[in-house]
Design a protein around this motif. Structure first.
Motif, mmCIF file in Angstrom:
data_model
loop_
_atom_site.group_PDB
_atom_site.id
_atom_site.type_symbol
_atom_site.label_atom_id
_atom_site.label_comp_id
_atom_site.label_asym_id
_atom_site.label_seq_id
_atom_site.Cartn_x
_atom_site.Cartn_y
_atom_site.Cartn_z
ATOM 1 N N UNK A 134 0.735 -1.153 0.000
ATOM 2 C CA UNK A 134 0.089 0.034 0.158
ATOM 3 C C UNK A 134 0.968 1.220 -0.088
ATOM 4 N N UNK A 135 1.952 1.131 0.842
ATOM 5 C CA UNK A 135 2.883 2.491 0.981
ATOM 6 C C UNK A 135 3.431 2.768 -0.331
ATOM 7 N N UNK A 136 3.815 1.906 -1.253
ATOM 8 C CA UNK A 136 4.308 2.299 -2.379
ATOM 9 C C UNK A 136 3.259 2.978 -3.522
ATOM 10 N N UNK A 137 1.965 2.716 -3.159
ATOM 11 C CA UNK A 137 0.851 3.264 -3.767
ATOM 12 C C UNK A 137 0.975 4.946 -3.721
ATOM 13 N N UNK A 138 1.466 5.374 -2.363
ATOM 14 C CA UNK A 138 1.500 6.820 -2.060
ATOM 15 C C UNK A 138 2.545 7.401 -3.112
ATOM 16 N N UNK A 139 3.557 6.827 -3.514
ATOM 17 C CA UNK A 139 4.478 7.291 -4.464
ATOM 18 C C UNK A 139 4.768 6.761 -5.882
ATOM 19 N N UNK A 140 3.601 6.367 -6.005
ATOM 20 C CA UNK A 140 3.330 6.007 -7.494
ATOM 21 C C UNK A 140 3.285 7.191 -8.535
ATOM 22 N N UNK A 172 -6.350 5.399 -5.242
ATOM 23 C CA UNK A 172 -4.838 5.687 -4.703
ATOM 24 C C UNK A 172 -4.966 6.498 -3.546
ATOM 25 N N UNK A 175 -4.147 4.417 -0.273
ATOM 26 C CA UNK A 175 -2.649 4.358 0.318
ATOM 27 C C UNK A 175 -2.095 5.302 1.163
#
Lengths: 301, 366, 297
Positions: A134-140, A172, A175
């Motif tokens: 989920x965290x990586x979704x913040x930086x997509x 999105x 996240x």
């Protein structure tokens, strides 16, 4: 005599120290003041420009106060300005943004709250991995999903619609909201859930009666963050909606980029102000929570 | 009837074995203290009794009924936590009645139960406050109120006093003792504080490394510790463990301790079974002497030893004297102002209470 | 009875996973599957709509042969470097000054941070007007008597990218300030007192002790600002619309116009993959270290 002398030098020392302090303060307040003026200048220019008649602007008044104050530009931006071929002003797009932002904020915050609760108080094997996903979704970088999302929305029959945009923002947004709630709930003692379990409360009961009432601050943080992000979004709006379904940022960009005729800078500025006012208001009313959202993912507690 | 039986209970996390076949059983009204340092598995065991952690092996029986598969709410237990775990947004009253509310007990009943509990704990005037408006001791009382109001079969306490300051801790200790005497319920109480264990327990289980080292009445644990670990853990200052050997003279055992630059110290009249006497005759042992077994003697005292006192630490009621004996540092608890630092002193030992441990297994020699 | 009980208790055990599953599914699909999908498209000859014919690295070769993409990448380097340097520097300076026990700190903090609440479209619109050489700042300065003053960067292809830097720094340096300020507030005061007792001057204390202690905050600022820089899209679109010509093209605007305006979906997908790889190279190590440290701490 010697005594008096030493007293005098002491006074002198104290004085010079006081002066030095003053000088030091000047070095602190000086730059801070200059920066504050620089930061406020664009807002000032926007406001005064939006209140001037067009002739005054072309007559060369840029930074000064308007000689004649008029709300014509605001009226035009709100209900007359042309977006593409439609001359409806920003009003319908403002409504679009509201229709989009309210459900998206509520849904993403609710889902983030329960996710954060599970990831901290009901940890299961692999919970950390789930959180990482989920965290990586913040930086997509959203460019990487624009094409598939456009196709998917088409397949779901949501292309170009406000519900489609809500879906995108919730997907999105989860996240971020999960990150907020997880980091908040981590600091709540686990014994609280344990006590509730011994008291006989189950999964939902503990969430509803014990955890949620303690999380008002983070709910505010999450709502404000999501509101600001979604209201200010442009990329999803311009990629997934068209015409009358666009959010306000897209409409604003259209107004500003109209190149025909005499450029109506005062209308541009009024339109920009209209688009900015909701988030500015939220910022003024609840800035503290906004800052917490900003720094939530960044600084370790 | 609320007995608790812990039968060969194990707990593993992957390959890590936290509890190794722990068996403890206590009767109705018993006050069991699980005592040990952090990481010994005592809190894990408590959580398993509560149903907050899975049981990897063995059985837990409450009032004769196996509860391994039951969730906490179905075990008829109540628990007091170290951090009190009061629900921060609820008032004291709501905190206390939360469990009853979930169980669907009617309001009138709840109100009566809350009153009774609040009166018992003297918190009736706090019922409408929020936990954040309470002092540490008051929170502690509310947490206990939340536990007793449901009249469960079993009370579980997880280090309930360790967040209180020293003075309050002593007061609350007395309070808990009084409550136990009054309610007569079965209690399991986890602590790392050996004084709490001594004062409160009817039964103490000293734990280390996931194994129960000794399960006994507190006085037995103190007088006859099962091994060197228990001997050192219980009692403050802890028991002196001095290497020495045993000599048998005419049917009576004498402990002999080598002293540098002096004659060996001899402590005659040690209690030893004939079996043990023959096994350890002229052999090495560890001699366990509690600080208070020393007293000031003179040359005539039987089994008196002379020592060079290194440091004295007055504590008020008595003075601790530190000296070297048998190559280790030894502490004696003596009346005030009887000895002074850097002088020599003659000390007598209460020989009948001296205990011996095997030097290899470190277990008590009977 | 027993079986039923164990079923319900097993269900209770699975309940958290069941509840979290839908959002996990949505994220797996809309983040990871979609990335994969974009990756697949970048290996096809898709133009207006996706076509699933495998053409290997052709689109990447085309991408790197496109002068416009070269401009975009070069601009990204210029923009990110200056944006990072200026935002971090100004942010740190303002945070240190704000940390001197000053009056009206709350007000000043609010002033520095309010641009973060604005949409980049609003920022772009405002700065476009301010930087307008005919009516904006240039004119004001000219009228004050400095008639030679020229500030027409926004219409100068060589300088236009720097106007994006100015607007970006205006919007984001407050963010850096907020993080640094939080970092400064987290520093134990006794460290500073100890240094003062040893006779260290204030600037020395900051240089030698405090700024090195801000390293975690510095790392966060740099990573998050890099991420903002790479995905900058709305700002450029509103401020310069990529122009003059393609002078302020960035990878993000390139991707958008290739895909939705010029019917080069394959190239667009390839450029999106390049962006993703850049972000991942910065973010994944950062997240990894953050999560690990958190677990240790």
């Amino acid at each position: 005599m010697a005594n008096a002398l030493s007293q005098q030098t002491q006074i002198g020392d104290a004085l010079s120290q006081k002066n030095r302090m003053r000088l030091g303060r000047l070095f602190i307040y000086g730059p801070l003041g200059v920066m504050a003026i620089l930061y406020l200048m664009p807002l000032w220019v926007m406001v005064v420009t939006s209140l001037k008649p067009l002739d005054e602007i072309y007559g060369g008044s840029f930074i000064g106060l308007p000689q004649t104050v008029t709300l014509d530009a605001w009226r035009a931006a709100w209900s007359q300005a042309c977006i593409g071929t439609e001359c409806t002003g920003l009003k319908p797009y403002f409504v679009n943004s509201l229709l989009m932002v309210i459900p998206a904020v509520v849904l993403s915050t609710a889902i983030g709250a329960i996710n954060g609760y599970i990831l901290t108080k009901w940890r299961f094997p692999g919970a950390n991995f789930v959180f990482g996903l989920l965290l990586f979704g913040c930086f997509l970088p959203y460019q990487a999903i624009l094409i598939p999302m456009a196709r998917t929305l088409g397949l779901l029959g949501l292309a170009g619609s406000i519900p489609g945009l809500i879906f995108v923002h919730v997907a999105y947004g989860i996240c971020f909201t999960t990150l907020f709630f997880r980091n908040y709930f981590v600091s709540l003692p686990d014994e609280l859930t344990k006590a509730a379990m011994v008291d006989g409360a189950g999964f939902f009961r503990i969430f509803w009666s014990v955890i949620l009432p303690t999380s008002i601050p983070i709910i505010v943080v999450s709502c404000i963050w999501q509101f600001t992000q979604i209201w200010n979004d442009f990329l999803f709006g311009v990629s997934f909606t068209s015409g009358g379904n666009s959010p306000i940022t897209v409409a604003l960009n259209n107004i500003v980029n109209v190149t025909t005729g005499r450029k109506q800078y005062n209308v541009d500025m009024a339109a920009a102000m209209i688009a900015a006012i909701p988030t500015l208001l939220v910022y003024i009313v609840a800035g503290r929570y906004f800052v917490r959202g900003l720094t939530a993912g960044a600084v370790k507690g | 009837m609320s007995t608790l039986e812990i039968d060969r209970v194990r707990k593993t996390y992957g390959n890590l074995e936290v509890l190794k076949e722990v068996s403890i059983s206590i009767g109705t009204g018993d006050f069991l203290v699980l005592l040990g340092p952090s990481g010994c598995g005592k809190s894990t065991l408590l959580n398993m009794i509560a149903g907050l952690e899975n049981i990897s092996g063995g059985e837990v029986r409450i009032a004769g009924k196996v509860v391994n598969e039951l969730s906490p709410k179905d075990r008829d237990i109540a628990m007091v936590f170290q951090s009190y775990a009061l629900y921060p947004t609820m008032t004291v009253r709501q905190n206390i009645e939360f469990g009853m509310k979930i169980r669907g007990i009617p309001p009138a009943h709840r109100e009566k139960a809350v009153r009774a509990a609040a009166d018992l704990l003297q918190i009736a005037h706090l019922l409408d406050r929020k936990p954040s408006q309470l002092s540490g001791g008051q929170r502690q009382r509310v947490a206990m109120g939340r536990a007793i109001v449901r009249q469960p079969k079993l009370f579980l306490f997880d280090e309930p006093l360790s967040n209180l300051d020293a003075k309050l801790r002593v007061d609350m200790r007395t309070e808990i003792k009084r409550l136990h005497a009054r309610l007569g319920t079965t209690i399991v109480y986890v602590t790392h504080d050996q004084i709490e264990a001594m004062t409160l327990a009817t039964r103490v289980a000293v734990m280390k490394g996931g194994v129960v080292q000794q399960l006994d009445e507190p006085q037995t644990v103190y007088d006859r510790p099962a091994n060197v670990y228990v001997a050192r853990f219980v009692g403050s200052p802890s028991m002196n463990i001095i290497p020495g050997k045993i000599e048998i003279e005419g049917g009576s055992a004498t402990a002999v301790i080598e002293v540098a630059n002096r004659q060996a110290a001899r402590i005659p009249g040690i209690n030893l079974s004939s079996q043990a006497a023959s096994k350890y005759a002229n052999g090495k042992v560890l001699i366990g002497i509690r600080p208070e077994m020393f007293s000031v003697g003179n040359g005539q005292t039987q089994g008196a030893i002379s020592v060079d006192v290194d440091v004295v630490e007055p504590t008020g009621p008595d003075t601790l004297a530190v000296f070297q004996l048998g190559g280790v540092e030894v502490t004696a608890r003596l009346p005030p102002k009887q000895v002074s630092a850097r002088t020599s002193a003659t000390l007598a030992v209460e020989t009948s209470k001296v205990v011996l441990f095997d030097p290899d297994s470190e277990k008590l020699i009977n | 009875m027993n079986a039923a009980k164990s079923f319900s208790s097993r269900l209770a055990g699975w309940l958290p996973r069941i509840v979290v599953a839908p959002s996990l599914l949505v994220v797996i699909v809309t983040v990871y599957l979609f990335i994969l999908w974009t990756g697949v498209i970048s290996f096809t000859s898709s133009k207006f709509v996706p076509i699933y014919d495998f053409v290997g690295l052709e689109q990447f070769v085309r991408l790197w042969a496109t002068p416009r993409w070269h401009t975009a990448v070069a601009n990204l380097f210029i923009f990110s470097a200056l944006f990072l340097l200026l935002s971090t520097g100004i942010g740190l300076l303002m945070a240190i000054l704000l940390d001197q026990n000053i009056r009206s700190e709350g007000f000043l903090r609010a002033v520095y941070l309010y641009p973060m609440a604005l949409s980049f479209i609003v920022t772009g619109t405002a700065w476009k007007w301010i930087l307008n050489p005919g009516l904006g700042i240039q004119k004001v300065v000219n009228e004050f008597g400095w008639t030679d003053f020229r500030f027409d960067w926004i219409t100068d292809p060589k300088m236009a990218i720097y106007t994006v830097v100015i607007a970006g720094v205006w919007q984001s340096s407050g963010f850096a300030m907020a993080i640094f300020l939080a970092g400064l507030r987290g520093i134990d005061n006794s460290v500073i007192k100890a240094a003062q007792i040893e006779g260290a001057s204030l600037p020395l204390i900051y240089r030698q002790i405090i700024i090195p202690m801000l390293r975690p905050a510095m790392l966060s600022v740099i990573v998050l600002l890099s991420y903002i820089a790479i995905k900058s899209f709305d700002l450029v679109l509103a401020l310069t619309n990529g122009g003059p010509g393609s002078a302020t093209e960035l990878p993000s605007t390139f991707m958008f116009s290739a895909t939705f305006r010029r019917n080069q979906m394959g190239v667009g997908a390839a450029s999106a993959i390049m962006m993703l790889m850049t972000v991942a190279a910065i973010i994944i190590p950062y997240l990894y270290s953050e999560l690990r440290e958190r677990n240790n701490g």
